[in-house]
Design a protein around this motif. Structure first.
Motif, PDB file in Angstrom:
ATOM      1  N   GLN A 171       0.827  -1.204   0.000  1.00 26.90           N
ATOM      2  CA  GLN A 171       0.000   0.000   0.000  1.00 26.90           C
ATOM      3  C   GLN A 171       0.867   1.262   0.000  1.00 26.90           C
ATOM      4  O   GLN A 171       0.531   2.252  -0.631  1.00 26.90           O
ATOM      5  CB  GLN A 171      -0.951   0.006   1.187  1.00 26.90           C
ATOM      6  CG  GLN A 171      -2.017   1.070   1.045  1.00 26.90           C
ATOM      7  CD  GLN A 171      -3.065   0.925   2.101  1.00 26.90           C
ATOM      8  OE1 GLN A 171      -2.787   1.225   3.254  1.00 26.90           O
ATOM      9  NE2 GLN A 171      -4.238   0.466   1.719  1.00 26.90           N
ATOM     10  N   ASN A 172       2.008   1.215   0.690  1.00 26.59           N
ATOM     11  CA  ASN A 172       2.931   2.353   0.665  1.00 26.59           C
ATOM     12  C   ASN A 172       3.458   2.592  -0.748  1.00 26.59           C
ATOM     13  O   ASN A 172       3.694   3.738  -1.130  1.00 26.59           O
ATOM     14  CB  ASN A 172       4.090   2.134   1.630  1.00 26.59           C
ATOM     15  CG  ASN A 172       3.682   2.279   3.072  1.00 26.59           C
ATOM     16  OD1 ASN A 172       2.703   2.945   3.387  1.00 26.59           O
ATOM     17  ND2 ASN A 172       4.427   1.645   3.957  1.00 26.59           N
ATOM     18  N   SER A 176      -0.527   2.817  -3.051  1.00 24.25           N
ATOM     19  CA  SER A 176      -1.681   3.501  -2.474  1.00 24.25           C
ATOM     20  C   SER A 176      -2.868   2.546  -2.390  1.00 24.25           C
ATOM     21  O   SER A 176      -2.680   1.347  -2.262  1.00 24.25           O
ATOM     22  CB  SER A 176      -2.014   4.765  -3.264  1.00 24.25           C
ATOM     23  OG  SER A 176      -2.973   5.534  -2.568  1.00 24.25           O
ATOM     24  N   GLY A 180      -6.762   4.087   4.139  1.00 25.87           N
ATOM     25  CA  GLY A 180      -6.473   2.874   3.384  1.00 25.87           C
ATOM     26  C   GLY A 180      -6.109   1.685   4.233  1.00 25.87           C
ATOM     27  O   GLY A 180      -6.063   0.558   3.742  1.00 25.87           O
TER      28      GLY A 180
END
Length: 112
Positions: free
Chosen positions: A63-64, A67, A106
């Protein structure tokens, strides 16, 4: 509220039987002949409007890089039974629903 989750391979497929009102797809059912990689799960979730339920820090790292979506529900716990996971998710349904509807978040960490 519809909760669509892919549970990673470290979470028992039995979870979907304990939460029949939830749309839970165990990762090992995406490709039953092969172990699927985290990036494959990520891409499948994104393409099919699922979110990811995991014990695995690797999804946070993805996710880093990429996104969201998909959003991640990260279970931060020690060893526990599938029934304990199901009970925790039921208790946290309101929080999970609010998280999934929030376009700015998120990652949801659930400690129990």
């Amino acid at each position: 509220m519809s909760v669509r989750l892919i549970s990673d391979e470290n979470i028992s497929w039995r979870l979907k039987k304990l939460l029949p009102d939830w749309d839970i797809l165990p990762a090992n059912e995406i490709d039953i002949e092969n172990r699927v990689s985290d990036i494959f799960i990520w891409r499948f979730a994104k393409a099919n409007q699922y979110h990811i339920l995991t014990f695995d820090e690797d999804f946070s790292e993805l996710q880093n890089l990429y996104s969201f979506p998909p959003k991640i529900i990260w279970l931060r716990t020690g060893n526990c039974s599938t029934a304990e996971i199901a009970n925790c998710l039921k208790k946290e349904l309101f929080t999970i629903g609010a998280f999934l509807q929030n376009d700015e978040l998120g990652l949801l960490e659930i400690h129990f």
